[in-house]
Write a protein that holds these residues in place. Structure first.
Motif, PDB file in Angstrom:
ATOM      1  N   ARG A   1       0.826  -1.202   0.000  1.00 37.03           N
ATOM      2  CA  ARG A   1       0.000   0.000   0.000  1.00 37.03           C
ATOM      3  C   ARG A   1       0.869   1.265   0.000  1.00 37.03           C
ATOM      4  O   ARG A   1       0.581   2.230  -0.702  1.00 37.03           O
ATOM      5  CB  ARG A   1      -0.948  -0.019   1.211  1.00 37.03           C
ATOM      6  N   ARG A   2       1.928   1.267   0.799  1.00 32.46           N
ATOM      7  CA  ARG A   2       2.808   2.450   0.835  1.00 32.46           C
ATOM      8  C   ARG A   2       3.452   2.698  -0.528  1.00 32.46           C
ATOM      9  O   ARG A   2       3.548   3.841  -0.985  1.00 32.46           O
ATOM     10  CB  ARG A   2       3.880   2.276   1.908  1.00 32.46           C
ATOM     11  N   LEU A   3       3.895   1.618  -1.169  1.00 33.88           N
ATOM     12  CA  LEU A   3       4.502   1.779  -2.499  1.00 33.88           C
ATOM     13  C   LEU A   3       3.458   2.229  -3.521  1.00 33.88           C
ATOM     14  O   LEU A   3       3.750   3.056  -4.391  1.00 33.88           O
ATOM     15  CB  LEU A   3       5.179   0.474  -2.928  1.00 33.88           C
ATOM     16  N   LEU A   4       2.249   1.721  -3.419  1.00 34.53           N
ATOM     17  CA  LEU A   4       1.185   2.146  -4.329  1.00 34.53           C
ATOM     18  C   LEU A   4       0.810   3.607  -4.083  1.00 34.53           C
ATOM     19  O   LEU A   4       0.547   4.354  -5.036  1.00 34.53           O
ATOM     20  CB  LEU A   4      -0.039   1.247  -4.167  1.00 34.53           C
ATOM     21  N   ASP A   5       0.803   4.040  -2.828  1.00 36.25           N
ATOM     22  CA  ASP A   5       0.539   5.450  -2.522  1.00 36.25           C
ATOM     23  C   ASP A   5       1.605   6.342  -3.154  1.00 36.25           C
ATOM     24  O   ASP A   5       1.295   7.388  -3.733  1.00 36.25           O
ATOM     25  CB  ASP A   5       0.502   5.682  -1.004  1.00 36.25           C
ATOM     26  N   ARG A   6       2.847   5.895  -3.039  1.00 37.79           N
ATOM     27  CA  ARG A   6       3.946   6.664  -3.638  1.00 37.79           C
ATOM     28  C   ARG A   6       3.804   6.708  -5.159  1.00 37.79           C
ATOM     29  O   ARG A   6       4.022   7.740  -5.787  1.00 37.79           O
ATOM     30  CB  ARG A   6       5.288   6.038  -3.239  1.00 37.79           C
ATOM     31  N   ALA A   7       3.412   5.559  -5.738  1.00 38.35           N
ATOM     32  CA  ALA A   7       3.215   5.500  -7.190  1.00 38.35           C
ATOM     33  C   ALA A   7       2.086   6.447  -7.616  1.00 38.35           C
ATOM     34  O   ALA A   7       2.194   7.142  -8.627  1.00 38.35           O
ATOM     35  CB  ALA A   7       2.898   4.067  -7.625  1.00 38.35           C
ATOM     36  N   ALA A   8       1.005   6.494  -6.828  1.00 35.29           N
ATOM     37  CA  ALA A   8      -0.127   7.381  -7.144  1.00 35.29           C
ATOM     38  C   ALA A   8       0.312   8.843  -7.068  1.00 35.29           C
ATOM     39  O   ALA A   8      -0.015   9.650  -7.950  1.00 35.29           O
ATOM     40  CB  ALA A   8      -1.287   7.114  -6.198  1.00 35.29           C
ATOM     41  N   ASP A   9       1.081   9.174  -6.034  1.00 34.57           N
ATOM     42  CA  ASP A   9       1.556  10.554  -5.875  1.00 34.57           C
ATOM     43  C   ASP A   9       2.441  10.982  -7.040  1.00 34.57           C
ATOM     44  O   ASP A   9       2.466  12.156  -7.413  1.00 34.57           O
ATOM     45  CB  ASP A   9       2.332  10.708  -4.564  1.00 34.57           C
ATOM     46  N   ALA A  10       3.151  10.004  -7.622  1.00 35.89           N
ATOM     47  CA  ALA A  10       4.046  10.299  -8.751  1.00 35.89           C
ATOM     48  C   ALA A  10       3.326  10.217 -10.097  1.00 35.89           C
ATOM     49  O   ALA A  10       3.949  10.412 -11.150  1.00 35.89           O
ATOM     50  CB  ALA A  10       5.232   9.337  -8.737  1.00 35.89           C
ATOM     51  N   GLY A  11       2.031   9.890 -10.081  1.00 36.79           N
ATOM     52  CA  GLY A  11       1.269   9.808 -11.333  1.00 36.79           C
ATOM     53  C   GLY A  11       1.545   8.547 -12.137  1.00 36.79           C
ATOM     54  O   GLY A  11       1.278   8.507 -13.341  1.00 36.79           O
TER      55      GLY A  11
ATOM     56  N   THR B   1      -0.467  -8.583 -14.330  1.00 37.47           N
ATOM     57  CA  THR B   1      -0.915  -7.637 -13.304  1.00 37.47           C
ATOM     58  C   THR B   1      -0.656  -6.178 -13.667  1.00 37.47           C
ATOM     59  O   THR B   1      -1.471  -5.299 -13.369  1.00 37.47           O
ATOM     60  CB  THR B   1      -0.204  -7.961 -11.973  1.00 37.47           C
ATOM     61  N   LEU B   2       0.476  -5.925 -14.299  1.00 43.31           N
ATOM     62  CA  LEU B   2       0.898  -4.538 -14.550  1.00 43.31           C
ATOM     63  C   LEU B   2      -0.138  -3.713 -15.311  1.00 43.31           C
ATOM     64  O   LEU B   2      -0.398  -2.553 -14.934  1.00 43.31           O
ATOM     65  CB  LEU B   2       2.255  -4.547 -15.270  1.00 43.31           C
ATOM     66  N   PRO B   3      -0.775  -4.256 -16.365  1.00 46.36           N
ATOM     67  CA  PRO B   3      -1.760  -3.443 -17.098  1.00 46.36           C
ATOM     68  C   PRO B   3      -2.950  -3.004 -16.237  1.00 46.36           C
ATOM     69  O   PRO B   3      -3.631  -2.042 -16.588  1.00 46.36           O
ATOM     70  CB  PRO B   3      -2.228  -4.375 -18.224  1.00 46.36           C
ATOM     71  N   ALA B   4      -3.199  -3.692 -15.131  1.00 46.53           N
ATOM     72  CA  ALA B   4      -4.284  -3.272 -14.235  1.00 46.53           C
ATOM     73  C   ALA B   4      -3.862  -2.102 -13.347  1.00 46.53           C
ATOM     74  O   ALA B   4      -4.711  -1.422 -12.779  1.00 46.53           O
ATOM     75  CB  ALA B   4      -4.725  -4.448 -13.361  1.00 46.53           C
ATOM     76  N   LEU B   5      -2.540  -1.877 -13.253  1.00 46.35           N
ATOM     77  CA  LEU B   5      -2.038  -0.830 -12.358  1.00 46.35           C
ATOM     78  C   LEU B   5      -1.614   0.442 -13.081  1.00 46.35           C
ATOM     79  O   LEU B   5      -1.825   1.547 -12.573  1.00 46.35           O
ATOM     80  CB  LEU B   5      -0.834  -1.357 -11.557  1.00 46.35           C
ATOM     81  N   VAL B   6      -0.984   0.286 -14.238  1.00 47.86           N
ATOM     82  CA  VAL B   6      -0.434   1.465 -14.919  1.00 47.86           C
ATOM     83  C   VAL B   6      -1.046   1.596 -16.321  1.00 47.86           C
ATOM     84  O   VAL B   6      -1.523   0.605 -16.874  1.00 47.86           O
ATOM     85  CB  VAL B   6       1.111   1.388 -15.007  1.00 47.86           C
ATOM     86  N   PRO B   7      -1.027   2.802 -16.874  1.00 49.48           N
ATOM     87  CA  PRO B   7      -1.559   2.969 -18.232  1.00 49.48           C
ATOM     88  C   PRO B   7      -0.848   2.038 -19.214  1.00 49.48           C
ATOM     89  O   PRO B   7       0.358   1.774 -19.082  1.00 49.48           O
ATOM     90  CB  PRO B   7      -1.259   4.436 -18.546  1.00 49.48           C
ATOM     91  N   ALA B   8      -1.583   1.554 -20.196  1.00 51.88           N
ATOM     92  CA  ALA B   8      -1.041   0.579 -21.155  1.00 51.88           C
ATOM     93  C   ALA B   8       0.227   1.069 -21.817  1.00 51.88           C
ATOM     94  O   ALA B   8       1.166   0.290 -22.040  1.00 51.88           O
ATOM     95  CB  ALA B   8      -2.107   0.246 -22.208  1.00 51.88           C
ATOM     96  N   ASP B   9       0.289   2.363 -22.138  1.00 50.91           N
ATOM     97  CA  ASP B   9       1.465   2.873 -22.857  1.00 50.91           C
ATOM     98  C   ASP B   9       2.689   3.032 -21.954  1.00 50.91           C
ATOM     99  O   ASP B   9       3.769   3.347 -22.413  1.00 50.91           O
ATOM    100  CB  ASP B   9       1.152   4.217 -23.539  1.00 50.91           C
ATOM    101  N   ARG B  10       2.521   2.770 -20.627  1.00 51.21           N
ATOM    102  CA  ARG B  10       3.663   2.873 -19.697  1.00 51.21           C
ATOM    103  C   ARG B  10       4.178   1.521 -19.259  1.00 51.21           C
ATOM    104  O   ARG B  10       5.207   1.428 -18.594  1.00 51.21           O
ATOM    105  CB  ARG B  10       3.236   3.653 -18.433  1.00 51.21           C
ATOM    106  N   CYS B  11       3.476   0.440 -19.611  1.00 49.85           N
ATOM    107  CA  CYS B  11       3.885  -0.903 -19.144  1.00 49.85           C
ATOM    108  C   CYS B  11       5.320  -1.240 -19.533  1.00 49.85           C
ATOM    109  O   CYS B  11       6.066  -1.833 -18.760  1.00 49.85           O
ATOM    110  CB  CYS B  11       2.932  -1.980 -19.697  1.00 49.85           C
ATOM    111  N   SER B  12       5.702  -0.858 -20.754  1.00 48.34           N
ATOM    112  CA  SER B  12       7.030  -1.224 -21.250  1.00 48.34           C
ATOM    113  C   SER B  12       8.137  -0.455 -20.543  1.00 48.34           C
ATOM    114  O   SER B  12       9.316  -0.776 -20.682  1.00 48.34           O
ATOM    115  CB  SER B  12       7.120  -0.998 -22.750  1.00 48.34           C
ATOM    116  N   ALA B  13       7.775   0.539 -19.735  1.00 49.84           N
ATOM    117  CA  ALA B  13       8.801   1.334 -19.032  1.00 49.84           C
ATOM    118  C   ALA B  13       9.341   0.605 -17.812  1.00 49.84           C
ATOM    119  O   ALA B  13      10.354   1.015 -17.239  1.00 49.84           O
ATOM    120  CB  ALA B  13       8.209   2.679 -18.609  1.00 49.84           C
ATOM    121  N   TYR B  14       8.688  -0.484 -17.420  1.00 48.28           N
ATOM    122  CA  TYR B  14       9.088  -1.206 -16.206  1.00 48.28           C
ATOM    123  C   TYR B  14       9.766  -2.522 -16.552  1.00 48.28           C
ATOM    124  O   TYR B  14       9.379  -3.196 -17.507  1.00 48.28           O
ATOM    125  CB  TYR B  14       7.864  -1.472 -15.324  1.00 48.28           C
ATOM    126  N   ARG B  15      10.797  -2.857 -15.767  1.00 46.05           N
ATOM    127  CA  ARG B  15      11.480  -4.143 -15.905  1.00 46.05           C
ATOM    128  C   ARG B  15      10.743  -5.164 -15.051  1.00 46.05           C
ATOM    129  O   ARG B  15      10.775  -5.071 -13.822  1.00 46.05           O
ATOM    130  CB  ARG B  15      12.934  -4.069 -15.418  1.00 46.05           C
TER     131      ARG B  15
END
Length: 199
Positions: free
Chosen positions: A129-139, A184-198
């Motif tokens: 949850r803390r990491l997700l909160d940080r991710a939300a704050d960073a957009g 899981t990743l496509p449920a969390l981040v926009p589709a066009d940003r998925c490839s930005a993560y390892r």
């Protein structure tokens, strides 16, 4: 000082031997005689550090919790995108379960402990949850992602890895963790940003 170091080494040897025995035989079938033999210490030396098999199991669980807690702290403090921190943390958990017998045995023992498993999973959910909160704050997150539900989902995935790994160790391999993140990743981040993560 030498005495303290020797006592510390003996305690670590007993904990490691107990973890090995619990991981192989389970708590009920493990015997203190086998553990003391495996540790290369007398039963008296074992009892000096741990008064019972239950105390040994508690020690293994506590050592596992410290290792997982350290990994969680590193994930929370890591620089860079928070979602990448989530991914990296999941890989580190899988690695610990694969390679560290104390963590593996401690987590297995925690499943049978009254209240212990629930507390451990709640702690893990809090880290997510803390990491997700940080991710939300960073957009980083998709609009409308419910962080509480997302943290519960990630905890459920982690619990599934833990529960199924004894039957199929391949579930803890990096490729298996990457496959979970691909879903899981496509449920969390926009589709066009998925490839930005390892993953």
């Amino acid at each position: 000082m030498v005495k303290q170091e020797r006592a510390g080494r003996t305690r670590r040897a007993v904990l490691l031997a107990a973890a090995d025995t619990f991981a192989e035989a389970g708590f009920e079938s493990a015997s203190l005689v086998d553990i003391s033999r495996r540790a290369g210490v007398s039963k008296g030396a074992l009892y000096f550090h741990f008064v019972s098999k239950q105390a040994l199991a508690d020690g293994v669980r506590a050592a596992a919790a410290r290792e997982i807690g350290s990994a969680a702290l590193r994930a929370r403090r890591a620089a860079g995108p928070a979602v990448q921190g989530l991914i990296d943390f999941s890989h580190e958990l899988a690695r610990l379960l694969r390679e560290d017998v104390v963590v593996r045995a401690g987590v297995q023992l925690g499943q049978g402990a009254r209240g212990g498993a629930a507390t451990a999973w709640q702690s893990l959910t809090a880290v997510f949850r803390r990491l997700l909160d940080r991710a939300a704050d960073a957009g980083e997150l998709r609009p409308g992602v419910d962080r509480r539900h997302a943290a519960d989902l990630l905890t459920t995935l982690a619990a599934g890895l833990v529960l199924l790994a004894p039957e199929d160790a391949g579930r803890l391999r990096p490729e298996a963790v990457r496959t979970l993140w691909a879903a899981t990743l496509p449920a969390l981040v926009p589709a066009d940003r998925c490839s930005a993560y390892r993953t």
